[in-house]
Write a protein that holds these residues in place. Structure first.
Motif, PDB file in Angstrom:
ATOM      1  N   UNK A  71       0.859  -1.191   0.000  1.00 16.41           N
ATOM      2  CA  UNK A  71       0.000   0.000   0.000  1.00 16.41           C
ATOM      3  C   UNK A  71       0.887   1.230   0.000  1.00 16.41           C
ATOM      4  N   UNK A  72       0.288   2.393  -0.186  1.00 19.56           N
ATOM      5  CA  UNK A  72       1.028   3.642  -0.041  1.00 19.56           C
ATOM      6  C   UNK A  72       0.095   4.712   0.528  1.00 19.56           C
ATOM      7  N   UNK A  73       0.677   5.853   0.838  1.00 23.43           N
ATOM      8  CA  UNK A  73      -0.036   6.906   1.526  1.00 23.43           C
ATOM      9  C   UNK A  73       0.624   8.229   1.170  1.00 23.43           C
ATOM     10  N   UNK A  74      -0.001   9.333   1.524  1.00 23.71           N
ATOM     11  CA  UNK A  74       0.607  10.649   1.388  1.00 23.71           C
ATOM     12  C   UNK A  74       0.327  11.430   2.671  1.00 23.71           C
ATOM     13  N   UNK A  75       0.700  12.697   2.688  1.00 19.47           N
ATOM     14  CA  UNK A  75       0.479  13.548   3.849  1.00 19.47           C
ATOM     15  C   UNK A  75      -0.632  14.553   3.592  1.00 19.47           C
ATOM     16  N   UNK A  76      -1.193  15.064   4.671  1.00 20.69           N
ATOM     17  CA  UNK A  76      -2.149  16.164   4.589  1.00 20.69           C
ATOM     18  C   UNK A  76      -2.008  17.012   5.852  1.00 20.69           C
ATOM     19  N   UNK A 211      -2.397  -9.691   1.957  1.00 21.11           N
ATOM     20  CA  UNK A 211      -2.392  -8.227   1.898  1.00 21.11           C
ATOM     21  C   UNK A 211      -2.280  -7.712   0.466  1.00 21.11           C
ATOM     22  N   UNK A 212      -1.704  -8.509  -0.405  1.00 23.48           N
ATOM     23  CA  UNK A 212      -1.592  -8.115  -1.810  1.00 23.48           C
ATOM     24  C   UNK A 212      -2.773  -8.597  -2.654  1.00 23.48           C
ATOM     25  N   UNK A 213      -3.712  -9.297  -2.036  1.00 24.82           N
ATOM     26  CA  UNK A 213      -4.855  -9.836  -2.776  1.00 24.82           C
ATOM     27  C   UNK A 213      -5.847  -8.739  -3.139  1.00 24.82           C
ATOM     28  N   UNK A 214      -6.724  -9.026  -4.093  1.00 25.98           N
ATOM     29  CA  UNK A 214      -7.738  -8.055  -4.506  1.00 25.98           C
ATOM     30  C   UNK A 214      -8.647  -7.682  -3.337  1.00 25.98           C
ATOM     31  N   UNK A 215      -8.983  -8.654  -2.503  1.00 26.10           N
ATOM     32  CA  UNK A 215      -9.860  -8.388  -1.356  1.00 26.10           C
ATOM     33  C   UNK A 215      -9.221  -7.387  -0.405  1.00 26.10           C
ATOM     34  N   UNK A 216      -7.976  -7.623  -0.025  1.00 23.69           N
ATOM     35  CA  UNK A 216      -7.292  -6.721   0.892  1.00 23.69           C
ATOM     36  C   UNK A 216      -7.054  -5.353   0.266  1.00 23.69           C
ATOM     37  N   UNK A 217      -6.713  -5.331  -1.007  1.00 26.07           N
ATOM     38  CA  UNK A 217      -6.461  -4.058  -1.671  1.00 26.07           C
ATOM     39  C   UNK A 217      -7.725  -3.198  -1.730  1.00 26.07           C
ATOM     40  N   UNK A 218      -8.885  -3.833  -1.924  1.00 28.66           N
ATOM     41  CA  UNK A 218     -10.145  -3.088  -1.934  1.00 28.66           C
ATOM     42  C   UNK A 218     -10.433  -2.490  -0.561  1.00 28.66           C
ATOM     43  N   UNK A 219     -10.146  -3.242   0.505  1.00 29.77           N
ATOM     44  CA  UNK A 219     -10.359  -2.745   1.864  1.00 29.77           C
ATOM     45  C   UNK A 219      -9.420  -1.572   2.158  1.00 29.77           C
ATOM     46  N   UNK A 220      -8.169  -1.698   1.763  1.00 28.20           N
ATOM     47  CA  UNK A 220      -7.206  -0.621   1.968  1.00 28.20           C
ATOM     48  C   UNK A 220      -7.601   0.633   1.200  1.00 28.20           C
ATOM     49  N   UNK A 221      -8.056   0.455  -0.017  1.00 24.97           N
ATOM     50  CA  UNK A 221      -8.490   1.598  -0.824  1.00 24.97           C
ATOM     51  C   UNK A 221      -9.670   2.306  -0.166  1.00 24.97           C
ATOM     52  N   UNK A 222     -10.620   1.531   0.326  1.00 17.87           N
ATOM     53  CA  UNK A 222     -11.795   2.106   0.991  1.00 17.87           C
ATOM     54  C   UNK A 222     -11.384   2.880   2.239  1.00 17.87           C
ATOM     55  N   UNK A 223     -10.299   2.468   2.876  1.00 18.04           N
ATOM     56  CA  UNK A 223      -9.819   3.120   4.094  1.00 18.04           C
ATOM     57  C   UNK A 223      -8.914   4.317   3.814  1.00 18.04           C
ATOM     58  N   UNK A 224      -8.734   4.674   2.554  1.00 19.31           N
ATOM     59  CA  UNK A 224      -7.976   5.865   2.202  1.00 19.31           C
ATOM     60  C   UNK A 224      -6.543   5.632   1.784  1.00 19.31           C
ATOM     61  N   UNK A 225      -6.129   4.367   1.691  1.00 18.48           N
ATOM     62  CA  UNK A 225      -4.771   4.070   1.242  1.00 18.48           C
ATOM     63  C   UNK A 225      -4.711   3.991  -0.281  1.00 18.48           C
ATOM     64  N   UNK A 226      -3.508   4.194  -0.813  1.00 23.25           N
ATOM     65  CA  UNK A 226      -3.267   4.104  -2.246  1.00 23.25           C
ATOM     66  C   UNK A 226      -2.586   2.780  -2.556  1.00 23.25           C
ATOM     67  N   UNK A 227      -2.540   2.385  -3.830  1.00 21.05           N
ATOM     68  CA  UNK A 227      -1.881   1.116  -4.173  1.00 21.05           C
ATOM     69  C   UNK A 227      -0.407   1.154  -3.838  1.00 21.05           C
ATOM     70  N   UNK A 228       0.162  -0.039  -3.605  1.00 20.59           N
ATOM     71  CA  UNK A 228       1.584  -0.156  -3.323  1.00 20.59           C
ATOM     72  C   UNK A 228       2.408  -0.043  -4.588  1.00 20.59           C
ATOM     73  N   UNK A 229       3.712   0.065  -4.400  1.00 15.53           N
ATOM     74  CA  UNK A 229       4.599   0.211  -5.547  1.00 15.53           C
ATOM     75  C   UNK A 229       5.407  -1.042  -5.788  1.00 15.53           C
ATOM     76  N   UNK A 230       6.706  -0.890  -5.729  1.00 14.26           N
ATOM     77  CA  UNK A 230       7.597  -1.995  -6.081  1.00 14.26           C
ATOM     78  C   UNK A 230       7.743  -2.998  -4.941  1.00 14.26           C
ATOM     79  N   UNK A 231       8.216  -4.166  -5.301  1.00 16.89           N
ATOM     80  CA  UNK A 231       8.576  -5.178  -4.313  1.00 16.89           C
ATOM     81  C   UNK A 231      10.088  -5.237  -4.205  1.00 16.89           C
ATOM     82  N   UNK A 232      10.591  -5.257  -2.975  1.00 15.85           N
ATOM     83  CA  UNK A 232      12.041  -5.248  -2.786  1.00 15.85           C
ATOM     84  C   UNK A 232      12.533  -6.528  -2.187  1.00 15.85           C
TER      85      UNK A 232
END
Length: 232
Positions: A71-76, A211-232
């Motif tokens: 997931x990702x996030x920003x500031x406000x 956490x990377x599944x479609x189900x979890x990603x939809x929940x994270x998006x609904x909670x205000x998070x943005x999609x994740x980026x790269x895998x390290x």
């Protein structure tokens, strides 16, 4: 399964775990301090961090099997509404000397680190703001935010500051609180927080995959998070 997770995941975590088929015990805290606990020998199956650097550090030490973003996030900005002027925007709010600015604690909490990056991107104006800003939460000696309260709400309503710089994922909840105004920060200045997990055990790998599944990603998006980026 035992998880150590960044405090900014606390509100969304129960929704996520309701869809995960195994029992999970989770402790929350500033990600930098959690990383130190794992490096000192505390056992867990997965570490969910609000930045990529802490999981990568554990991986480099041989304490994590793998690292992956989810997931990702920003500031406000959250501001006490009655101090705002009609002409105010994000920059004028931060550069007004009559307003006290609270942040999280750099080094201990990634939110504080991202805030320092924001100040750097602001140039000379940011250096002046950096000197005035007060790190009031997320540190070793910080007073804990009361259960059920948001840091911005608690600090501002408690009279400790007029402005708080924190994660944008909290914005929908903060906008619903009377007396608070949330102001977006333009993308050019706004650091992107990359949430990542350090997988410590095979059990942790199952949770990471969820956490990377479609189900979890939809929940994270609904909670205000943005999609994740790269895998390290």
């Amino acid at each position: 399964m035992r998880v150590l997770a960044a405090g900014s995941l606390r509100r969304v975590w129960p929704q996520l775990m309701a869809h995960f088929p195994e029992p999970v015990e989770t402790q929350f805290g500033p990600a930098g301090l959690l990383r130190e606990r794992i490096a000192s020998g505390e056992a867990c199956d997965l570490f969910a961090s609000a930045n990529l650097a802490h999981p990568q550090a554990l991986h480099a030490m041989g304490l994590a099997q793998s690292v992956a973003s989810f997931a990702s996030n920003t500031l406000c900005l959250t501001v006490r509404s009655d101090v705002l002027r009609d002409s105010d925007d994000w920059l004028s709010v931060l550069t007004r000397d009559d307003l006290r600015i609270a942040t999280s604690t750099a080094g201990a909490d990634p939110s504080g680190d991202y805030t320092q990056t924001l100040f750097t991107r602001m140039g000379n104006a940011g250096e002046a703001v950096r000197k005035r800003a007060m790190a009031l939460v997320g540190g070793r000696g910080s007073a804990p935010v009361p259960a059920g309260r948001l840091a911005a709400e608690w600090l501002i309503q408690g009279g400790q500051a007029e402005v708080f710089i924190g994660y944008a994922s909290y914005a929908p909840a903060l906008r619903a609180i009377a007396g608070l105004t949330v102001i977006d920060i333009p993308a050019h200045f706004n650091p992107r927080a990359e949430y990542a997990c350090a997988v410590i055990t095979p059990q942790g790998q199952r949770l990471m995959a969820f956490l990377q599944s479609d189900t979890a990603q939809a929940i994270l998006h609904q909670a205000g998070f943005l999609p994740g980026g790269t895998t390290g």
